[in-house]
Scaffold this motif. Structure first.
Motif, short mmCIF file in Angstrom:
data_model
loop_
_atom_site.label_atom_id
_atom_site.label_comp_id
_atom_site.label_asym_id
_atom_site.label_seq_id
_atom_site.Cartn_x
_atom_site.Cartn_y
_atom_site.Cartn_z
N SER A 11 0.79 -1.21 -0.10
CA SER A 11 -0.11 0.09 -0.08
C SER A 11 0.74 1.23 -0.08
CB SER A 11 -0.96 -0.07 1.52
OG SER A 11 -1.82 -1.32 1.40
N THR A 91 -4.70 0.89 -8.30
CA THR A 91 -5.03 -0.41 -7.55
C THR A 91 -5.79 -1.52 -8.03
OG1 THR A 91 -5.50 1.31 -5.69
CG2 THR A 91 -6.51 -0.80 -5.46
N SER A 123 -2.16 -1.36 -3.71
CA SER A 123 -3.12 -0.52 -3.25
C SER A 123 -2.79 1.01 -3.03
CB SER A 123 -3.77 -0.78 -1.88
OG SER A 123 -4.32 -2.13 -2.07
N SER A 125 -3.38 4.80 -2.38
CA SER A 125 -4.56 5.95 -1.72
C SER A 125 -4.28 7.23 -2.24
CB SER A 125 -4.53 5.55 -0.27
OG SER A 125 -3.38 6.05 0.24
#
Length: 126
Positions: A11, A91, A123, A125
């Protein structure tokens, strides 16, 4: 039989970088086959990201050109995907794949690849 094992997912925030690795168990096939990376986001079909030919030629999806770089290390039997300037739309689960013999894998079509890894999650963000 070719076995592929991916690693390196994780992430990150938008703008960040990750490097995925794919180790193969067949050095002969790594040298002579196209290898590639695909990805599949939730609710979407698997799409081709980039392919690497045995002669070093590459084929990138438009969405990743200039941001992603594929490379291979024959001595380590490993394929890499360097991903920079990551976006939330990157993602997905990322899969390493080996081309079917003689198939036009530069087209980045799933049907042309016959061996697949288990995938590694990326992932991003915002």
């Amino acid at each position: 039989q070719v076995q592929l094992v991916e690693s390196g997912g994780g992430s990150v925030q938008a703008g960040g970088s990750l490097r995925l690795s794919c180790t193969t168990t067949s050095r002969y096939k790594f040298r002579t086959y196209y290898m590639g990376w695909f990805r599949q986001a939730p609710g979407k079909e698997r799409e081709g990201v980039v392919a690497l030919a045995s002669d070093g030629g590459t084929s990138y999806a438009d969405s990743v050109k200039g941001r992603f770089t594929i490379s291979g290390d024959i001595a380590k039997n490993t394929l890499y995907l360097e991903m920079n300037s990551l976006k939330p739309e990157d993602t997905a689960m990322y899969y390493c794949a080996a081309c079917r013999f003689g198939a036009p894998c530069y087209l980045l079509k799933e049907v042309n690849f016959g061996y697949w890894g288990q995938g590694t999650q990326v992932s991003v963000s915002s």
